[in-house]
Design a protein around this motif. Sequence first.
Motif, mmCIF file in Angstrom:
data_model
loop_
_atom_site.group_PDB
_atom_site.id
_atom_site.type_symbol
_atom_site.label_atom_id
_atom_site.label_comp_id
_atom_site.label_asym_id
_atom_site.label_seq_id
_atom_site.Cartn_x
_atom_site.Cartn_y
_atom_site.Cartn_z
ATOM 1 N N ALA B 269 0.833 -1.214 0.000
ATOM 2 C CA ALA B 269 0.000 0.000 0.000
ATOM 3 C C ALA B 269 0.862 1.255 0.000
ATOM 4 O O ALA B 269 0.669 2.161 -0.821
ATOM 5 N N GLU B 270 1.815 1.303 0.898
ATOM 6 C CA GLU B 270 2.594 2.532 1.060
ATOM 7 C C GLU B 270 3.610 2.713 -0.064
ATOM 8 O O GLU B 270 3.958 3.836 -0.422
ATOM 9 N N GLY B 273 0.984 3.093 -3.690
ATOM 10 C CA GLY B 273 -0.088 4.094 -3.746
ATOM 11 C C GLY B 273 0.501 5.480 -3.911
ATOM 12 O O GLY B 273 0.817 6.149 -2.936
ATOM 13 N N LYS B 274 0.675 5.925 -5.152
ATOM 14 C CA LYS B 274 1.425 7.155 -5.425
ATOM 15 C C LYS B 274 0.810 7.958 -6.562
ATOM 16 O O LYS B 274 0.031 7.435 -7.362
ATOM 17 N N ILE B 275 1.210 9.216 -6.635
ATOM 18 C CA ILE B 275 0.888 10.029 -7.807
ATOM 19 C C ILE B 275 2.037 9.842 -8.794
ATOM 20 O O ILE B 275 3.201 10.060 -8.445
ATOM 21 N N ASN B 281 -3.260 9.206 -10.041
ATOM 22 C CA ASN B 281 -3.240 8.409 -8.806
ATOM 23 C C ASN B 281 -3.192 6.936 -9.179
ATOM 24 O O ASN B 281 -4.153 6.399 -9.705
ATOM 25 N N VAL B 282 -2.076 6.288 -8.896
ATOM 26 C CA VAL B 282 -1.935 4.873 -9.251
ATOM 27 C C VAL B 282 -1.741 4.032 -7.985
ATOM 28 O O VAL B 282 -1.609 4.559 -6.882
ATOM 29 N N GLN B 404 6.761 8.362 1.093
ATOM 30 C CA GLN B 404 5.351 8.334 1.502
ATOM 31 C C GLN B 404 4.868 9.763 1.753
ATOM 32 O O GLN B 404 4.484 10.110 2.866
ATOM 33 N N PRO B 405 4.898 10.584 0.684
ATOM 34 C CA PRO B 405 4.576 12.009 0.857
ATOM 35 C C PRO B 405 3.131 12.255 1.295
ATOM 36 O O PRO B 405 2.837 13.287 1.900
ATOM 37 N N GLY B 406 2.246 11.289 1.039
ATOM 38 C CA GLY B 406 0.827 11.500 1.309
ATOM 39 C C GLY B 406 0.460 11.571 2.774
ATOM 40 O O GLY B 406 -0.635 11.994 3.130
ATOM 41 N N VAL B 407 1.364 11.148 3.656
ATOM 42 C CA VAL B 407 0.991 11.134 5.074
ATOM 43 C C VAL B 407 1.503 12.379 5.818
ATOM 44 O O VAL B 407 1.162 12.584 6.979
ATOM 45 N N PHE B 409 0.846 15.579 5.260
ATOM 46 C CA PHE B 409 -0.195 16.582 5.438
ATOM 47 C C PHE B 409 -0.948 16.362 6.754
ATOM 48 O O PHE B 409 -1.178 17.306 7.531
ATOM 49 N N GLY B 410 -1.308 15.113 7.010
ATOM 50 C CA GLY B 410 -2.024 14.786 8.245
ATOM 51 C C GLY B 410 -1.182 15.041 9.489
ATOM 52 O O GLY B 410 -1.688 15.452 10.535
ATOM 53 N N LYS B 413 -1.310 18.693 10.174
ATOM 54 C CA LYS B 413 -2.629 18.999 10.728
ATOM 55 C C LYS B 413 -2.689 18.643 12.217
ATOM 56 O O LYS B 413 -3.236 19.396 13.024
#
Lengths: 421, 421
Positions: B269-270, B273-275, B281-282, B404-407, B409-410, B413
Motif C-alpha cells: 500500500a505505502e 499508492g502514489k501520484i 493516482n496509481v 510516503q509524501p501522502g501522510v 499533510f495529516g 494537521k
Amino acid sequence: MISTKLFFEEALKPIKESEVETLFAKICEEQQSIGFYSLPTDSARTVDNIYKFILSNNAVYKGKIKNLVLLGIGGSSLGTKAVDCALKHSKNRNDINLIFLENCDPNEVGALLSGVKAKDTLFIMISKSGSTIETTSLAKYVIAKFFKTIENPRLKKRFLIITDEDSPLDRFGKEFGLERFYIAPNVGGRFSVLSAVGLLPLAILGYDIRKLLLGAAKFKKSFFDANEFEMIKKALYYVHNYEKYPINVLFSYSSSLDKLTAWYVQLWAESLGKIDKDGKNVGLTPIGLVGSVDQHSFLQLIVEGPKNKSVTFVKVKEFKNNSKIPNITIKNLEKTDFVNGLNLADLLNAQCEATLETLVEKNIPVDIIELDTLNEESIGALIFYYELLTAIAGKAFDINTYDQPGVEFGKRKLFEKLSKK
Amino acid sequence: MISTKLFFEEALKPIKESEVETLFAKICEEQQSIGFYSLPTDSARTVDNIYKFILSNNAVYKGKIKNLVLLGIGGSSLGTKAVDCALKHSKNRNDINLIFLENCDPNEVGALLSGVKAKDTLFIMISKSGSTIETTSLAKYVIAKFFKTIENPRLKKRFLIITDEDSPLDRFGKEFGLERFYIAPNVGGRFSVLSAVGLLPLAILGYDIRKLLLGAAKFKKSFFDANEFEMIKKALYYVHNYEKYPINVLFSYSSSLDKLTAWYVQLWAESLGKIDKDGKNVGLTPIGLVGSVDQHSFLQLIVEGPKNKSVTFVKVKEFKNNSKIPNITIKNLEKTDFVNGLNLADLLNAQCEATLETLVEKNIPVDIIELDTLNEESIGALIFYYELLTAIAGKAFDINTYDQPGVEFGKRKLFEKLSKK
C-alpha cells in the motif's frame, strides 16, 4: 450511545427523497421475514435461558471455569470475538480465558490447547447445521483429546451446542443428552451475534448482554422511527457508485475495535458480493483498518493512490483510562513535546480528526461514527447499525443479502478431492 | 524453500520479453542505490554485533529477560511481528514475552504493560529519526512509568535504540550512553525487517537470523541470476491491468502467516499508492486473508462479486505437527466423516487447493507461492520475494516506491491541532 455524520453531503444531493423512502419501506417489509431484525427486541427468553443456565451451573457460576473454548468459524466466532475485543478492558469482563478453535492449522490448534484441561474448561460447538467441516473436525479432535470417546458421560457437563432447532447437530445433542441453545429462526451466521451464538459466550464472560441488546434495540427504534435516513442515503450512494468506489474502508481509532472491523468485513463481503438479477457481479470490497497504526501502513494509498475508496471512521469519544504522556523532554527530539501532558486518548482522537479532515479535503467520501464510550450499549448499537446498513445496501443492489452460494462449489471440490484419498 | 506458479499464463501472453528484460535491467540498476537489496548479503557485521551484544549481555543470555518491549510503529514493528507470528511454534523460539507498544490507545497500553517489571524487561525504541509521535510519546510513557526520569542510570541497561546513524535519536542515545544499533543506510521502514530493526529483536527471541538472511540471499541470487522472470511478468500484468484489477489479495493458508499478510499490506500500500509522473493516482490495494478462516468471510465476494481482484495463495507444504482428525463419527453428521483420519494440515492444504482451483475456473488471475515448511529460510525467501515484487511493480508504475509524501499533510494537521491546545 452512537452518533453519525456524513462529510459528502454535496455528492448525496442527486439522491431523491422518494428513493430513500421507497428503500425504507422495503426494509420495513423485509423485517417481517428476516430473523436478525427481531433479535434486539425479542430475545428475552433466550437471555433468561442463558442466565438460568449460568446460575444453575455451578462450574460456571462459582468461578471454576478457567477456559471457554468456542468451536466455530466465520459467523459463529467473529461476532463474539468482536465484542470481547471491544470490551475486554471493561470491569464486567471476568478472567475466563477465551479460546477460538476455528482453523485446522495444526500449529495453532496445538498452541491454543496447550495447558487446557477438561476439568476446568467449557467447550461450545457452534454451527447452524453441524456440517461445517472445520468445526466438526475440531470437535472430533477435542472429543478424542479430552474425553476419549463420544459416549463419555463427562461430555454432558462440558460440551454445549448452539445450533438451529432440529438440525442434524441438534438431533445428535438430544440423543447424547447435551445442553443445547438455539439460533433464532431465519438468522444467518453473519447476522447472529445478537442471538445465542454471541449472547451465551458473552454472558459467560461476564458481559451484560441485556445492555448489548438494549443498545441494538435503541438504534433499531431510531431507525424504524424514520430518524436515520442519512444512513439510507449513504448506502444508496455506495450502491449507485460501486464502480467508481468499489472499496469501503472502516477506519477504527482504537485497538479494541480491531476484531469489530473483521466482523464488518465478513458481514459486508459475504452479504453484498453477489450476482444480481441481471447476472452482473456486484458488491463492495470491505477493508478494516485500525488507527493510528494503519496511518503508518495504508493511509498513503488512500491519499495518493487511485480514488476508489469511501472511508468510514469510528471514534471513541471518551476512554475511561486517562493515562497521560508525561512531561519528559528527549534531548534533540524537543519537537515532539507538543503532545506532552496530553492524555493518550486525546492524541489518538486528534489523530483521527486530522486524518478525517485530510481525506475530506481530498474529496474522498468520508463519514464518521462516534461512540460515546466503549460499553455494551454502544457496541450493541454499532453492531445493529452495520447489520442495517448491510441490509439496506443489499436491498439497493436488489440481491439476496442473506445467502452465500459462491462458496458451495469449493466445498464440493474439497469433498471430491478428499473422498478419493 | 519457496516455489511459485502462475495460473494465468494466457493473460500474460501479450507481455513482451523485451519489456520484461528492460524492467529487469532497471532493477539491476536500482539495486546500486537502494539499501534493502544489500541486506541479505551485506549484514554480516550487523549480525556479529547483535550476537556479540546478546552473548555479552548476561540479562539476555542467561534467561533473565522475561519481556521484550518494542516501541515502534509501521515498518518498525510489522516485520518482526510477521516473522515471530510465522515461526513462534518452532523449536528455536525461546519463551520471552514479546510486547509491541505501537498505538496510543490507553486501554491497550495499560493491558500490555500490566505485570511488566523493569528488572526483567528489555525495551527497544525503533524509529528512523525519533520523531514518530506515537513512538516518542510511548517512550516517554515507559520512561516515566519504569525509570521515573530520563537520567536514571538503569536506563542504560534496559533501554536500547535502533535508528539511523546520526539521527536526532542517535545523538540523544549517544549523550545518555544508551546502546544503539543502526539501520543500514538508505533502507526505508517498510523494507527494514532484514536490517537491525528486525534482526536484533528476532535474535533475542532465539531465531536463527543467519538462516533468515540466507533464505533471502538465496532468493536474491536466483532473481539476479535471471531465474525469476515469471515474477516480473506477474508484476507487469498487475501494473498494466491495475484499473481492471485494482485489488490484490494475499490468501495465506496458515494462521501463522496472519501477520505476514499485515506486513505485505503495508509494503504494497505505502510503496505503490502514489501520484505518478503524469499526475495520475496509481497503485494496487492489498488485502490479506487467512485460509481457511476467510473462506467463511471473504471468499463469496471474490467468487461472485465484481471481478476486480487478483489472488495470490500461500501454502505451507509440510507442517511438522501431524495432529490427526480422529476416527470419530458424530451421529447424524456422518457426511463429515470423509476427512476422518486425515492430518489437520492435509485438510488445510486440500482447502487451499480446492479454493485455488475454484478461482482459476472463474478466470481470476491466480498464482501460488509454496513454502517447503515454516522456518527461517523459507520466511526470509518469502520476505525478499515480496520486497522485490514491490520494487518491480513500483518501477513498472514509474513511481518512487520508497517515499510516503501522502501522510505528511495529516502530521502537520495534527501538530496545528494540538499545539493550539
